[in-house]
Design a protein around this motif. Structure first.
Motif, PDB file in Angstrom:
ATOM      1  N   CYS A 165       0.950  -1.244   0.076  1.00 58.72           N
ATOM      2  CA  CYS A 165       0.013   0.015   0.042  1.00 58.72           C
ATOM      3  C   CYS A 165       0.866   1.306  -0.212  1.00 58.72           C
ATOM      4  O   CYS A 165       0.391   2.311  -0.612  1.00 58.72           O
ATOM      5  N   GLU A 166       2.039   1.199   0.807  1.00 57.99           N
ATOM      6  CA  GLU A 166       3.093   2.361   0.825  1.00 57.99           C
ATOM      7  C   GLU A 166       3.349   2.541  -0.716  1.00 57.99           C
ATOM      8  O   GLU A 166       3.500   3.741  -1.048  1.00 57.99           O
ATOM      9  N   ILE A 167       3.670   1.599  -1.488  1.00 57.40           N
ATOM     10  CA  ILE A 167       3.910   1.663  -2.764  1.00 57.40           C
ATOM     11  C   ILE A 167       3.171   2.376  -3.699  1.00 57.40           C
ATOM     12  O   ILE A 167       3.330   3.399  -4.420  1.00 57.40           O
ATOM     13  N   GLY A 168       1.849   2.085  -3.654  1.00 59.67           N
ATOM     14  CA  GLY A 168       0.854   2.690  -4.007  1.00 59.67           C
ATOM     15  C   GLY A 168       0.439   4.083  -3.808  1.00 59.67           C
ATOM     16  O   GLY A 168       0.372   4.993  -4.789  1.00 59.67           O
ATOM     17  N   ASP A 169       0.726   4.220  -2.604  1.00 62.78           N
ATOM     18  CA  ASP A 169       0.547   5.679  -2.284  1.00 62.78           C
ATOM     19  C   ASP A 169       1.461   6.773  -2.625  1.00 62.78           C
ATOM     20  O   ASP A 169       1.235   7.871  -3.333  1.00 62.78           O
ATOM     21  N   ARG A 170       2.890   6.175  -2.787  1.00 60.50           N
ATOM     22  CA  ARG A 170       3.818   6.898  -3.490  1.00 60.50           C
ATOM     23  C   ARG A 170       3.718   7.151  -4.883  1.00 60.50           C
ATOM     24  O   ARG A 170       3.926   8.354  -5.493  1.00 60.50           O
ATOM     25  N   ALA A 171       3.389   6.200  -5.503  1.00 56.03           N
ATOM     26  CA  ALA A 171       3.363   6.343  -6.995  1.00 56.03           C
ATOM     27  C   ALA A 171       2.225   7.253  -7.257  1.00 56.03           C
ATOM     28  O   ALA A 171       2.057   7.939  -8.244  1.00 56.03           O
ATOM     29  N   LEU A 172       1.163   7.250  -6.676  1.00 56.03           N
ATOM     30  CA  LEU A 172      -0.073   8.139  -6.988  1.00 56.03           C
ATOM     31  C   LEU A 172       0.208   9.566  -6.772  1.00 56.03           C
ATOM     32  O   LEU A 172      -0.092  10.324  -7.297  1.00 56.03           O
ATOM     33  N   SER A 173       0.763   9.692  -5.629  1.00 54.84           N
ATOM     34  CA  SER A 173       1.248  10.977  -5.205  1.00 54.84           C
ATOM     35  C   SER A 173       2.116  11.648  -6.109  1.00 54.84           C
ATOM     36  O   SER A 173       2.074  12.816  -6.523  1.00 54.84           O
ATOM     37  N   GLU A 174       3.179  10.844  -6.662  1.00 53.74           N
ATOM     38  CA  GLU A 174       3.932  11.461  -7.849  1.00 53.74           C
ATOM     39  C   GLU A 174       2.993  11.840  -8.946  1.00 53.74           C
ATOM     40  O   GLU A 174       3.348  12.690  -9.479  1.00 53.74           O
ATOM     41  N   MET A 175       2.019  10.622  -9.481  1.00 55.00           N
ATOM     42  CA  MET A 175       1.366  10.777 -10.651  1.00 55.00           C
ATOM     43  C   MET A 175       0.600  12.062 -10.579  1.00 55.00           C
ATOM     44  O   MET A 175       0.511  12.693 -11.438  1.00 55.00           O
ATOM     45  N   ILE A 176      -0.203  12.482  -9.443  1.00 53.89           N
ATOM     46  CA  ILE A 176      -1.026  13.511  -9.540  1.00 53.89           C
ATOM     47  C   ILE A 176      -0.638  14.933  -9.526  1.00 53.89           C
ATOM     48  O   ILE A 176      -0.990  16.110  -9.556  1.00 53.89           O
ATOM     49  N   GLU A 177       0.955  14.851  -9.414  1.00 56.40           N
ATOM     50  CA  GLU A 177       1.625  16.123  -9.352  1.00 56.40           C
ATOM     51  C   GLU A 177       1.963  16.531 -10.841  1.00 56.40           C
ATOM     52  O   GLU A 177       2.270  17.757 -11.158  1.00 56.40           O
ATOM     53  N   SER A 178       1.792  15.505 -11.886  1.00 56.05           N
ATOM     54  CA  SER A 178       2.096  15.730 -13.154  1.00 56.05           C
ATOM     55  C   SER A 178       0.991  16.489 -13.834  1.00 56.05           C
ATOM     56  O   SER A 178      -0.190  16.492 -13.192  1.00 56.05           O
ATOM     57  N   ILE A 179       1.082  16.994 -15.141  1.00 57.65           N
ATOM     58  CA  ILE A 179      -0.008  17.559 -15.893  1.00 57.65           C
ATOM     59  C   ILE A 179      -0.824  16.460 -16.676  1.00 57.65           C
ATOM     60  O   ILE A 179      -0.271  15.567 -17.176  1.00 57.65           O
ATOM     61  N   LEU A 180      -2.052  16.386 -16.139  1.00 59.02           N
ATOM     62  CA  LEU A 180      -3.002  15.055 -16.655  1.00 59.02           C
ATOM     63  C   LEU A 180      -3.965  15.510 -17.713  1.00 59.02           C
ATOM     64  O   LEU A 180      -4.272  14.673 -18.687  1.00 59.02           O
ATOM     65  N   VAL A 181      -3.950  16.743 -18.217  1.00 62.56           N
ATOM     66  CA  VAL A 181      -5.212  17.236 -19.012  1.00 62.56           C
ATOM     67  C   VAL A 181      -4.215  16.789 -20.414  1.00 62.56           C
ATOM     68  O   VAL A 181      -3.344  17.255 -20.735  1.00 62.56           O
ATOM     69  N   GLY A 182      -5.082  16.222 -21.173  1.00 64.89           N
ATOM     70  CA  GLY A 182      -4.625  15.769 -22.784  1.00 64.89           C
ATOM     71  C   GLY A 182      -4.113  14.403 -22.657  1.00 64.89           C
ATOM     72  O   GLY A 182      -3.936  13.951 -23.672  1.00 64.89           O
ATOM     73  N   ARG A 183      -3.781  13.978 -21.430  1.00 62.80           N
ATOM     74  CA  ARG A 183      -3.290  12.452 -21.486  1.00 62.80           C
ATOM     75  C   ARG A 183      -4.289  11.461 -21.589  1.00 62.80           C
ATOM     76  O   ARG A 183      -5.383  11.725 -21.115  1.00 62.80           O
ATOM     77  N   THR A 184      -4.012  10.225 -22.137  1.00 62.00           N
ATOM     78  CA  THR A 184      -5.016   9.391 -22.489  1.00 62.00           C
ATOM     79  C   THR A 184      -5.301   8.455 -21.157  1.00 62.00           C
ATOM     80  O   THR A 184      -4.193   8.431 -20.279  1.00 62.00           O
ATOM     81  N   GLU A 185      -6.323   7.843 -21.001  1.00 62.11           N
ATOM     82  CA  GLU A 185      -6.595   6.954 -19.781  1.00 62.11           C
ATOM     83  C   GLU A 185      -5.427   5.902 -19.750  1.00 62.11           C
ATOM     84  O   GLU A 185      -4.890   5.617 -18.649  1.00 62.11           O
ATOM     85  N   ARG A 186      -5.265   5.435 -20.951  1.00 65.30           N
ATOM     86  CA  ARG A 186      -4.360   4.353 -21.056  1.00 65.30           C
ATOM     87  C   ARG A 186      -2.596   4.768 -20.629  1.00 65.30           C
ATOM     88  O   ARG A 186      -1.892   4.119 -20.172  1.00 65.30           O
ATOM     89  N   HIS A 187      -2.319   5.970 -21.261  1.00 63.72           N
ATOM     90  CA  HIS A 187      -1.258   6.476 -20.857  1.00 63.72           C
ATOM     91  C   HIS A 187      -1.014   6.791 -19.251  1.00 63.72           C
ATOM     92  O   HIS A 187       0.023   6.236 -18.702  1.00 63.72           O
TER      93      HIS A 187
END
Length: 375
Positions: A158-180
């Motif tokens: 669960c810690e691994i998931g938390d860290r990965a998501l925390s990094e993910m949501i700091e990036s720009i997501l608009v325009g990216r596909t669900e698959r990406h």
């Protein structure tokens, strides 16, 4: 974890003594791993009842695998006698019969009709008094309550998931596909030590977020979308599970705020209901009643949650038809949702370990905030 596996086999052996079986044949690979630590793709395990014919003075268990995994079995399962044969279930049935065991308990729910008949034939050839009996879900029942080593692995997953998501949501997501987004999140989990993903990652945007288990596609994230992400890391075989829902780009619309607040309250009610001794159905009801009172019950069609461990869906199950009670050290998910077809949906999910109130209540393993974030 050889000591942990020894303890687990001892717990199974004590259950066999009360079931009238001389020996149990474990053929489900997840159960074999739980009892021995062995991770190969071909294996079976023989576990003797204390004092049964053939038990001898050894560890009371025989692990069988083929020559591809012989070295691996010695390394992963020290202290367990090893038999190297290709047809593991048949070889162990022969071993049990020749050792004098009469009543052989098998996991009927995990064997094919063909294998059941083959085991019966082998047993009859080796013992005129031999009998196949049903072990049932005894091992799965033992797996419901996790030992400290298992909870530690789940905590890291669960810690691994938390860290990965925390990094993910700091990036720009608009325009990216669900698959990406799904691929990026899975890469980040691997970077942080995941063995693999716990299950296929769900990334759903806009109206797709109303599909509970949407497969990520080519739809691109747009301002005003709900972005729902259901994912988890697997660590040393143990599965994390978390869902978070976000709004992209702009302040949430009134309808988005409404259903999010209802799911947030329902999820809180479900978490707070997790106490040892509670009926599983009562936990589901605690959350479901919140959604019903808000008028959205028709848009919440799945159960509230499930156990997690060596499989992503394990006992106990939390739902309107669930049976049984929860106990301390049972890890479960709490994941209510509201899904409005054609518009969007919200699910909020945590993995928690049931703990007594005097020990602080349920232990939260997924700690990413559940407040509605605008990304």
């Amino acid at each position: 974890m050889p000591e942990a596996h020894d303890r687990r086999r001892d717990r199974l052996r004590s259950r066999l003594a009360g079931a009238g079986a001389d020996v149990a044949l474990i053929t489900n690979l997840v159960n074999v791993r739980y009892l021995t630590g062995f991770t190969g793709s071909n294996a079976a395990l023989l576990v003797y009842t204390p004092g049964a014919p053939g038990e001898g003075s050894g560890p009371g268990a025989v692990l069988c695998t083929d020559s591809r995994y012989a070295t691996q079995a010695v390394e992963e399962s020290p202290g367990v006698e090893l038999l190297v044969e290709r047809a593991c279930a048949q070889a162990l049935t022969t071993r049990a019969a020749r050792s004098g065991a009469v009543r052989l308990a098998i996991e009927e729910q995990h064997v094919t009709v063909e294998l059941y008949r083959e085991l019966g034939r082998v047993l009859a050839e080796e013992s005129t008094a031999g009998e196949l009996v049903n072990l049932g879900r005894v091992v799965e029942d033992l797996r419901r309550i996790k030992d400290p080593e298992e909870i530690a692995a789940l905590r890291i997953a669960c810690e691994i998931g938390d860290r990965a998501l925390s990094e993910m949501i700091e990036s720009i997501l608009v325009g990216r596909t669900e698959r990406h987004i799904a691929m990026e999140l899975e890469r980040r989990m691997a970077d942080h030590g995941a063995d693999a993903v716990a299950f296929p990652t769900v990334v759903a945007t806009g109206p797709n977020s109303a599909i509970p288990h949407h497969d990520p596609g080519d739809r691109r994230v747009e301002d005003g979308d709900f972005l729902k992400i259901d994912f988890g890391a697997r660590y040393r075989g143990y599965h994390g599970d978390m869902t978070r829902t976000f709004v992209i780009g702009t302040e949430p619309a009134a309808w988005q705020q409404e259903i999010y607040s209802v799911v947030f309250a329902a999820q809180k009610a479900g978490r707070e209901a997790l106490v040892p001794g509670v009926e599983a159905v009562a936990v589901d009801k605690a959350a479901r009643d919140v959604i019903a009172q808000a008028g959205f019950l028709d848009f919440f069609g799945h159960g509230l949650g499930h156990g997690v461990g060596l499989e992503i869906h394990e006992d106990p199950h939390l739902g309107p038809t669930a049976t049984g009670k929860l106990d301390a050290c049972m890890p479960v998910t709490v994941e209510p949702g509201i899904y409005l077809p054609g518009r969007g949906g919200v699910r909020i999910e945590d993995t928690l370990v049931v703990r007594p109130l005097e020990d602080g209540g349920p232990e939260l393993l997924t700690i990413t905030t559940k407040e509605l974030l605008v990304l």
